[in-house]
Scaffold this active site. Structure first.
Site, PDB file in Angstrom:
ATOM      1  N   THR A 333      -2.631  -5.620  17.292  1.00 25.11           N
ATOM      2  CA  THR A 333      -3.162  -6.884  17.787  1.00 25.11           C
ATOM      3  C   THR A 333      -2.009  -7.740  18.286  1.00 25.11           C
ATOM      4  OG1 THR A 333      -4.467  -8.856  17.232  1.00 25.11           O
ATOM      5  CG2 THR A 333      -3.108  -7.932  15.486  1.00 25.11           C
ATOM      6  N   HIS A 385      -2.143  -1.574   0.052  1.00 24.87           N
ATOM      7  CA  HIS A 385      -1.154  -1.134  -0.937  1.00 24.87           C
ATOM      8  C   HIS A 385      -1.720  -0.069  -1.884  1.00 24.87           C
ATOM      9  CE1 HIS A 385       2.660  -1.181  -2.651  1.00 24.87           C
ATOM     10  NE2 HIS A 385       2.816  -2.465  -2.936  1.00 24.87           N
TER      11      HIS A 385
END
Length: 425
Positions: A333, A385
Protein backbone atom coordinates in the site's frame (compact mmCIF):
# COMPACT_ATOMS: atom_id res chain seq x y z
CA UNK A 1 -39.62 -5.32 -27.71
CA UNK A 2 -38.90 -5.43 -23.99
CA UNK A 3 -35.29 -6.28 -23.09
CA UNK A 4 -34.42 -7.31 -19.53
CA UNK A 5 -31.19 -6.24 -17.84
CA UNK A 6 -30.31 -8.87 -15.25
CA UNK A 7 -27.81 -8.66 -12.42
CA UNK A 8 -24.63 -10.50 -13.49
CA UNK A 9 -22.63 -12.65 -11.10
CA UNK A 10 -19.57 -10.77 -9.77
CA UNK A 11 -17.96 -14.03 -8.63
CA UNK A 12 -18.52 -17.64 -7.69
CA UNK A 13 -19.22 -17.12 -3.99
CA UNK A 14 -21.50 -14.08 -4.42
CA UNK A 15 -25.26 -14.72 -4.60
CA UNK A 16 -26.62 -11.22 -4.07
CA UNK A 17 -25.56 -7.62 -4.58
CA UNK A 18 -26.78 -4.15 -3.71
CA UNK A 19 -28.14 -1.72 -6.28
CA UNK A 20 -25.85 1.15 -5.37
CA UNK A 21 -27.00 3.94 -7.68
CA UNK A 22 -29.02 4.52 -10.82
CA UNK A 23 -27.04 6.50 -13.37
CA UNK A 24 -30.17 7.40 -15.38
CA UNK A 25 -33.71 8.38 -14.49
CA UNK A 26 -36.73 6.08 -14.61
CA UNK A 27 -38.45 6.46 -17.97
CA UNK A 28 -35.41 8.01 -19.66
CA UNK A 29 -34.32 7.14 -23.20
CA UNK A 30 -30.90 5.45 -23.06
CA UNK A 31 -28.42 4.53 -25.76
CA UNK A 32 -26.96 1.11 -26.48
CA UNK A 33 -23.94 0.32 -24.24
CA UNK A 34 -24.76 3.27 -21.97
CA UNK A 35 -24.10 2.70 -18.26
CA UNK A 36 -27.42 2.70 -16.39
CA UNK A 37 -26.62 1.54 -12.85
CA UNK A 38 -23.92 0.62 -10.33
CA UNK A 39 -24.10 -2.64 -8.41
CA UNK A 40 -22.02 -3.24 -5.30
CA UNK A 41 -20.76 -6.48 -3.80
CA UNK A 42 -18.50 -6.99 -0.79
CA UNK A 43 -15.48 -6.96 -3.14
CA UNK A 44 -16.11 -4.50 -5.96
CA UNK A 45 -18.44 -2.00 -7.61
CA UNK A 46 -19.53 -2.92 -11.14
CA UNK A 47 -21.78 -1.26 -13.72
CA UNK A 48 -24.83 -2.41 -15.67
CA UNK A 49 -24.95 -1.36 -19.31
CA UNK A 50 -27.88 -1.17 -21.71
CA UNK A 51 -27.74 -3.94 -24.35
CA UNK A 52 -30.08 -1.93 -26.63
CA UNK A 53 -31.35 1.62 -27.01
CA UNK A 54 -34.76 2.39 -25.59
CA UNK A 55 -36.83 3.59 -22.65
CA UNK A 56 -35.62 2.29 -19.28
CA UNK A 57 -37.99 1.16 -16.53
CA UNK A 58 -36.67 0.40 -13.04
CA UNK A 59 -37.59 -2.86 -11.32
CA UNK A 60 -35.67 -2.22 -8.08
CA UNK A 61 -34.78 0.85 -6.03
CA UNK A 62 -31.43 2.26 -4.99
CA UNK A 63 -30.12 0.48 -1.90
CA UNK A 64 -32.13 -2.69 -2.50
CA UNK A 65 -30.44 -6.07 -2.13
CA UNK A 66 -30.89 -7.99 -5.38
CA UNK A 67 -30.22 -11.66 -6.11
CA UNK A 68 -27.77 -12.49 -8.87
CA UNK A 69 -29.76 -13.14 -12.04
CA UNK A 70 -32.71 -10.97 -11.00
CA UNK A 71 -34.06 -8.29 -13.34
CA UNK A 72 -32.78 -4.84 -12.40
CA UNK A 73 -34.62 -2.95 -15.13
CA UNK A 74 -36.19 -3.34 -18.56
CA UNK A 75 -35.71 -1.44 -21.82
CA UNK A 76 -38.51 -0.80 -24.28
CA UNK A 77 -36.65 -0.76 -27.62
CA UNK A 78 -39.71 0.51 -29.50
CA UNK A 79 -39.30 3.85 -27.71
CA UNK A 80 -35.68 4.23 -28.84
CA UNK A 81 -36.52 6.70 -31.60
CA UNK A 82 -39.00 8.75 -29.58
CA UNK A 83 -37.76 12.23 -28.66
CA UNK A 84 -39.91 14.49 -26.54
CA UNK A 85 -38.77 17.67 -28.31
CA UNK A 86 -36.55 18.29 -31.33
CA UNK A 87 -32.94 19.13 -30.61
CA UNK A 88 -29.62 19.29 -32.41
CA UNK A 89 -28.41 16.25 -30.47
CA UNK A 90 -30.70 13.23 -31.13
CA UNK A 91 -29.66 11.68 -27.76
CA UNK A 92 -31.57 11.68 -24.51
CA UNK A 93 -30.36 15.15 -23.48
CA UNK A 94 -31.01 18.50 -25.15
CA UNK A 95 -29.30 21.83 -24.89
CA UNK A 96 -31.04 24.06 -22.37
CA UNK A 97 -32.40 27.41 -23.48
CA UNK A 98 -32.75 30.29 -21.09
CA UNK A 99 -35.68 32.69 -21.25
CA UNK A 100 -39.13 32.39 -22.78
CA UNK A 101 -40.50 30.00 -25.40
CA UNK A 102 -39.79 30.48 -29.11
CA UNK A 103 -43.56 30.96 -29.57
CA UNK A 104 -43.61 34.13 -27.50
CA UNK A 105 -45.06 37.30 -29.06
CA UNK A 106 -42.98 39.90 -30.85
CA UNK A 107 -41.14 42.03 -28.31
CA UNK A 108 -42.00 45.65 -27.76
CA UNK A 109 -39.24 48.28 -28.19
CA UNK A 110 -39.00 48.94 -24.43
CA UNK A 111 -38.38 45.20 -23.88
CA UNK A 112 -35.34 44.99 -26.14
CA UNK A 113 -32.82 45.67 -23.38
CA UNK A 114 -34.21 42.87 -21.22
CA UNK A 115 -34.31 40.53 -24.19
CA UNK A 116 -30.65 41.22 -25.01
CA UNK A 117 -29.70 40.26 -21.45
CA UNK A 118 -31.68 37.06 -21.78
CA UNK A 119 -29.98 36.22 -25.06
CA UNK A 120 -26.59 36.86 -23.44
CA UNK A 121 -27.47 34.54 -20.56
CA UNK A 122 -28.69 31.96 -23.08
CA UNK A 123 -25.36 32.08 -24.89
CA UNK A 124 -23.42 31.68 -21.62
CA UNK A 125 -25.40 28.54 -20.75
CA UNK A 126 -25.45 27.08 -24.26
CA UNK A 127 -23.46 24.01 -23.16
CA UNK A 128 -25.64 23.19 -20.15
CA UNK A 129 -27.79 20.12 -20.74
CA UNK A 130 -31.18 19.38 -19.23
CA UNK A 131 -32.91 16.00 -19.13
CA UNK A 132 -36.46 15.73 -20.39
CA UNK A 133 -37.83 15.16 -16.87
CA UNK A 134 -35.93 18.14 -15.45
CA UNK A 135 -37.02 20.41 -18.31
CA UNK A 136 -40.67 19.58 -17.75
CA UNK A 137 -40.37 20.38 -14.04
CA UNK A 138 -38.64 23.68 -14.86
CA UNK A 139 -41.47 24.69 -17.22
CA UNK A 140 -44.16 23.73 -14.70
CA UNK A 141 -42.51 25.81 -11.97
CA UNK A 142 -41.45 28.72 -14.21
CA UNK A 143 -37.72 28.15 -13.59
CA UNK A 144 -34.81 29.03 -15.86
CA UNK A 145 -31.29 27.62 -15.95
CA UNK A 146 -30.03 30.59 -13.90
CA UNK A 147 -32.51 29.68 -11.18
CA UNK A 148 -31.12 26.15 -10.89
CA UNK A 149 -27.36 26.60 -10.80
CA UNK A 150 -24.70 28.51 -12.67
CA UNK A 151 -22.05 26.56 -14.55
CA UNK A 152 -23.44 23.01 -14.48
CA UNK A 153 -23.04 20.96 -17.64
CA UNK A 154 -26.10 18.83 -16.87
CA UNK A 155 -29.22 19.51 -14.80
CA UNK A 156 -31.26 16.60 -13.48
CA UNK A 157 -34.39 16.19 -11.43
CA UNK A 158 -32.34 16.28 -8.23
CA UNK A 159 -30.99 19.80 -8.85
CA UNK A 160 -34.46 21.14 -9.66
CA UNK A 161 -35.91 19.65 -6.46
CA UNK A 162 -33.04 21.18 -4.47
CA UNK A 163 -33.86 24.68 -5.76
CA UNK A 164 -37.57 24.21 -5.09
CA UNK A 165 -36.93 23.04 -1.53
CA UNK A 166 -34.60 25.98 -0.84
CA UNK A 167 -37.29 28.38 -2.06
CA UNK A 168 -39.78 26.80 0.34
CA UNK A 169 -37.48 27.21 3.35
CA UNK A 170 -37.91 30.24 5.63
CA UNK A 171 -35.27 32.90 5.08
CA UNK A 172 -33.99 32.70 8.67
CA UNK A 173 -32.88 29.07 8.32
CA UNK A 174 -31.15 29.41 4.98
CA UNK A 175 -27.35 29.03 4.89
CA UNK A 176 -25.73 32.41 5.32
CA UNK A 177 -28.84 33.84 7.05
CA UNK A 178 -28.90 36.14 10.09
CA UNK A 179 -26.98 33.64 12.23
CA UNK A 180 -24.20 33.34 9.63
CA UNK A 181 -23.59 29.73 10.70
CA UNK A 182 -23.91 26.61 8.58
CA UNK A 183 -25.84 23.88 10.41
CA UNK A 184 -26.51 21.47 7.55
CA UNK A 185 -25.48 17.83 7.42
CA UNK A 186 -25.79 14.99 4.95
CA UNK A 187 -26.56 11.32 5.44
CA UNK A 188 -25.95 8.47 3.05
CA UNK A 189 -26.11 4.74 3.37
CA UNK A 190 -22.80 2.94 3.76
CA UNK A 191 -22.02 0.92 0.65
CA UNK A 192 -21.67 -2.87 0.76
CA UNK A 193 -17.98 -2.55 -0.11
CA UNK A 194 -17.37 -0.05 2.71
CA UNK A 195 -19.29 -2.18 5.24
CA UNK A 196 -17.33 -5.29 4.34
CA UNK A 197 -14.04 -3.39 4.49
CA UNK A 198 -14.83 -2.02 7.95
CA UNK A 199 -15.76 -5.48 9.23
CA UNK A 200 -12.50 -6.97 7.97
CA UNK A 201 -10.36 -4.18 9.40
CA UNK A 202 -11.90 -4.56 12.84
CA UNK A 203 -11.53 -8.35 12.65
CA UNK A 204 -7.81 -8.08 11.87
CA UNK A 205 -7.17 -6.17 15.08
CA UNK A 206 -8.88 -8.84 17.16
CA UNK A 207 -7.76 -11.98 15.35
CA UNK A 208 -4.05 -11.35 14.67
CA UNK A 209 -1.00 -10.49 16.74
CA UNK A 210 -0.09 -7.56 14.49
CA UNK A 211 3.24 -5.82 14.88
CA UNK A 212 5.02 -3.27 12.68
CA UNK A 213 8.72 -2.79 11.97
CA UNK A 214 10.20 0.22 10.15
CA UNK A 215 13.17 1.11 7.99
CA UNK A 216 14.10 3.76 5.45
CA UNK A 217 15.18 3.48 1.83
CA UNK A 218 17.51 5.72 -0.13
CA UNK A 219 15.61 6.18 -3.40
CA UNK A 220 18.52 7.84 -5.24
CA UNK A 221 19.38 4.93 -7.55
CA UNK A 222 15.78 4.22 -8.61
CA UNK A 223 15.17 7.92 -9.25
CA UNK A 224 18.34 8.07 -11.35
CA UNK A 225 17.18 5.09 -13.42
CA UNK A 226 13.77 6.64 -13.99
CA UNK A 227 15.24 10.01 -14.95
CA UNK A 228 17.80 8.46 -17.29
CA UNK A 229 15.59 5.90 -19.04
CA UNK A 230 12.04 7.26 -18.72
CA UNK A 231 11.90 8.59 -22.29
CA UNK A 232 13.27 5.39 -23.81
CA UNK A 233 11.01 3.30 -21.58
CA UNK A 234 7.91 5.19 -22.76
CA UNK A 235 9.03 4.96 -26.38
CA UNK A 236 9.54 1.21 -26.09
CA UNK A 237 6.59 0.22 -23.87
CA UNK A 238 4.07 3.05 -24.26
CA UNK A 239 3.63 3.88 -20.55
CA UNK A 240 5.59 5.49 -17.73
CA UNK A 241 7.94 3.71 -15.35
CA UNK A 242 6.82 4.20 -11.75
CA UNK A 243 8.06 3.16 -8.32
CA UNK A 244 5.50 0.43 -7.59
CA UNK A 245 6.98 -2.05 -10.08
CA UNK A 246 10.37 -1.85 -8.33
CA UNK A 247 8.76 -2.47 -4.93
CA UNK A 248 6.67 -5.35 -6.26
CA UNK A 249 9.68 -7.04 -7.82
CA UNK A 250 11.78 -6.39 -4.70
CA UNK A 251 9.31 -8.02 -2.28
CA UNK A 252 8.80 -10.98 -4.65
CA UNK A 253 12.57 -11.49 -4.80
CA UNK A 254 13.00 -11.09 -1.03
CA UNK A 255 10.38 -13.81 -0.46
CA UNK A 256 12.87 -16.38 -1.77
CA UNK A 257 15.06 -15.71 1.26
CA UNK A 258 12.18 -15.28 3.76
CA UNK A 259 9.28 -17.54 2.68
CA UNK A 260 7.52 -17.11 6.03
CA UNK A 261 6.48 -13.60 4.95
CA UNK A 262 4.57 -15.22 2.07
CA UNK A 263 2.81 -17.73 4.34
CA UNK A 264 -0.62 -17.78 5.95
CA UNK A 265 -2.37 -19.65 8.75
CA UNK A 266 -5.22 -22.05 7.95
CA UNK A 267 -6.57 -23.57 11.17
CA UNK A 268 -3.61 -25.34 12.75
CA UNK A 269 -1.63 -25.48 9.50
CA UNK A 270 0.78 -23.08 7.81
CA UNK A 271 0.40 -22.64 4.04
CA UNK A 272 3.46 -21.42 2.14
CA UNK A 273 2.83 -20.90 -1.61
CA UNK A 274 5.70 -21.39 -4.04
CA UNK A 275 4.43 -18.35 -5.96
CA UNK A 276 4.13 -14.70 -4.96
CA UNK A 277 0.82 -12.95 -5.74
CA UNK A 278 1.18 -9.31 -4.75
CA UNK A 279 -1.94 -7.23 -4.07
CA UNK A 280 -1.62 -3.52 -4.87
CA UNK A 281 -3.92 -1.31 -2.80
CA UNK A 282 -5.76 1.15 -5.08
CA UNK A 283 -8.04 3.95 -3.92
CA UNK A 284 -11.25 4.00 -5.98
CA UNK A 285 -14.31 6.26 -5.77
CA UNK A 286 -16.09 3.50 -3.82
CA UNK A 287 -13.25 2.70 -1.40
CA UNK A 288 -10.08 0.68 -1.20
CA UNK A 289 -9.58 -2.16 -3.70
CA UNK A 290 -6.64 -4.57 -3.93
CA UNK A 291 -6.11 -5.98 -7.44
CA UNK A 292 -3.57 -8.80 -7.56
CA UNK A 293 -0.38 -9.18 -9.63
CA UNK A 294 -0.06 -12.96 -9.94
CA UNK A 295 3.34 -14.72 -10.09
CA UNK A 296 5.20 -11.46 -9.57
CA UNK A 297 8.41 -13.43 -8.94
CA UNK A 298 8.53 -14.52 -12.60
CA UNK A 299 7.59 -11.20 -14.25
CA UNK A 300 9.82 -8.38 -15.46
CA UNK A 301 9.49 -4.82 -14.22
CA UNK A 302 7.86 -3.59 -17.49
CA UNK A 303 5.35 -6.47 -17.33
CA UNK A 304 4.53 -5.67 -13.70
CA UNK A 305 4.21 -1.93 -14.44
CA UNK A 306 1.79 -2.57 -17.30
CA UNK A 307 -0.36 -4.92 -15.22
CA UNK A 308 -0.50 -2.45 -12.34
CA UNK A 309 -1.56 0.31 -14.74
CA UNK A 310 -4.31 -1.79 -16.34
CA UNK A 311 -5.70 -3.11 -13.05
CA UNK A 312 -5.68 0.33 -11.41
CA UNK A 313 -7.62 1.81 -14.35
CA UNK A 314 -10.14 -1.02 -14.17
CA UNK A 315 -10.63 -0.46 -10.43
CA UNK A 316 -11.17 3.29 -10.82
CA UNK A 317 -13.53 2.82 -13.77
CA UNK A 318 -15.48 0.04 -12.00
CA UNK A 319 -14.57 -2.48 -14.70
CA UNK A 320 -12.50 -4.81 -12.54
CA UNK A 321 -13.68 -8.38 -11.92
CA UNK A 322 -13.87 -10.24 -8.63
CA UNK A 323 -11.31 -12.75 -9.93
CA UNK A 324 -8.80 -9.92 -10.34
CA UNK A 325 -9.37 -8.92 -6.71
CA UNK A 326 -9.32 -12.41 -5.24
CA UNK A 327 -6.33 -14.09 -3.64
CA UNK A 328 -2.98 -12.50 -3.01
CA UNK A 329 -0.22 -13.70 -0.68
CA UNK A 330 1.19 -10.25 0.18
CA UNK A 331 0.03 -6.64 -0.14
CA UNK A 332 1.70 -3.29 -0.85
CA UNK A 333 0.00 0.00 0.00
CA UNK A 334 1.30 3.45 -0.91
CA UNK A 335 0.26 6.17 1.52
CA UNK A 336 2.93 8.41 0.03
CA UNK A 337 0.58 9.16 -2.86
CA UNK A 338 -1.44 11.27 -0.42
CA UNK A 339 1.60 12.72 1.39
CA UNK A 340 1.88 10.27 4.30
CA UNK A 341 5.31 10.35 5.97
CA UNK A 342 4.85 7.29 8.20
CA UNK A 343 2.04 4.87 9.05
CA UNK A 344 1.29 1.35 10.32
CA UNK A 345 -0.61 -0.48 7.55
CA UNK A 346 -3.19 -3.10 8.51
CA UNK A 347 -2.77 -6.70 7.32
CA UNK A 348 -5.09 -7.88 4.55
CA UNK A 349 -6.35 -11.29 5.81
CA UNK A 350 -5.69 -14.17 5.37
CA UNK A 351 -2.27 -12.79 4.43
CA UNK A 352 0.35 -12.45 7.15
CA UNK A 353 2.16 -9.26 6.12
CA UNK A 354 1.80 -5.95 4.28
CA UNK A 355 4.36 -3.37 3.17
CA UNK A 356 3.61 0.33 3.49
CA UNK A 357 5.30 2.86 1.20
CA UNK A 358 5.40 6.54 2.12
CA UNK A 359 6.30 9.98 0.85
CA UNK A 360 9.80 10.63 -0.53
CA UNK A 361 11.55 13.52 1.21
CA UNK A 362 15.02 14.99 0.91
CA UNK A 363 16.75 14.42 4.24
CA UNK A 364 20.34 14.67 5.52
CA UNK A 365 21.88 11.20 5.92
CA UNK A 366 25.37 9.93 6.72
CA UNK A 367 27.08 8.47 3.62
CA UNK A 368 30.64 7.18 4.04
CA UNK A 369 31.23 9.47 7.00
CA UNK A 370 29.79 12.55 5.27
CA UNK A 371 26.39 14.22 5.52
CA UNK A 372 24.52 14.24 2.22
CA UNK A 373 21.01 15.20 1.19
CA UNK A 374 19.26 12.12 -0.22
CA UNK A 375 15.66 11.33 -1.29
CA UNK A 376 14.55 9.05 1.54
CA UNK A 377 11.39 7.00 2.06
CA UNK A 378 10.22 5.39 5.29
CA UNK A 379 8.87 1.88 4.76
CA UNK A 380 6.79 -0.13 7.22
CA UNK A 381 6.14 -3.87 7.41
CA UNK A 382 3.14 -4.95 9.46
CA UNK A 383 3.08 -8.69 10.14
CA UNK A 384 1.28 -11.37 12.12
CA UNK A 385 3.62 -12.25 14.98
CA UNK A 386 1.88 -15.62 15.42
CA UNK A 387 3.54 -16.79 12.22
CA UNK A 388 6.42 -14.42 11.51
CA UNK A 389 9.22 -13.94 14.02
CA UNK A 390 10.98 -10.64 14.56
CA UNK A 391 14.17 -11.90 12.91
CA UNK A 392 12.34 -12.82 9.71
CA UNK A 393 10.37 -9.58 9.54
CA UNK A 394 13.36 -7.31 10.12
CA UNK A 395 15.62 -9.32 7.79
CA UNK A 396 12.96 -9.29 5.06
CA UNK A 397 12.58 -5.50 5.27
CA UNK A 398 16.37 -5.04 5.21
CA UNK A 399 16.54 -7.27 2.12
CA UNK A 400 13.85 -5.18 0.40
CA UNK A 401 15.80 -2.02 1.31
CA UNK A 402 19.00 -3.43 -0.21
CA UNK A 403 17.24 -4.44 -3.43
CA UNK A 404 15.69 -1.00 -3.83
CA UNK A 405 18.91 0.85 -3.12
CA UNK A 406 20.79 -1.41 -5.57
CA UNK A 407 18.10 -2.49 -8.06
CA UNK A 408 20.72 -4.19 -10.24
CA UNK A 409 20.50 -7.08 -7.79
CA UNK A 410 16.98 -7.79 -9.03
CA UNK A 411 18.68 -9.28 -12.09
CA UNK A 412 20.63 -11.75 -9.96
CA UNK A 413 17.85 -12.89 -7.65
CA UNK A 414 18.93 -10.51 -4.91
CA UNK A 415 22.50 -11.75 -4.78
CA UNK A 416 25.60 -9.62 -5.27
CA UNK A 417 27.95 -10.30 -8.16
CA UNK A 418 30.75 -10.99 -5.67
CA UNK A 419 28.73 -13.53 -3.68
CA UNK A 420 27.78 -15.33 -6.87
CA UNK A 421 31.40 -15.32 -8.08
CA UNK A 422 32.63 -16.78 -4.78
CA UNK A 423 29.54 -19.00 -4.35
CA UNK A 424 28.78 -17.51 -0.96
CA UNK A 425 24.98 -17.61 -1.31
Amino acid sequence: MIVEIKVPTPGESITEVELGKWLVEDGEIVDKDQEVAEIESDKATLTLTAPESGKVKFQVNEGDTVAVGAVACTIDTEAAGVISKPAEDPGREKVASVGKSEKQEEKKPQELTVENKEEKGQEEHRKIKVTAVAEKMMEENDLSVDDIVNGLRRITKKEVETVLSSRARPADVRPGGPSGLLREETRQKMSTLRRKLSERLVAVKGETAMLTTFNEVDMSRIMEIRAQYQAKFMERHGFKLGFMAFFTKAVATAMEFHPAINSMIDGDEIITPAYVDVGIAVQSPKGLMVPVIRNAESKSIPAIELEIKELAEKARNKKITVEELTGGTFTITNGGTFGSLLSTPIINPPQSAILGMHNIQDRPVAVSGKVEIRPMMYVALSYDHRLIDGKDSVSFLVRVKELLEKPERLLTGGKTAESMLLELE
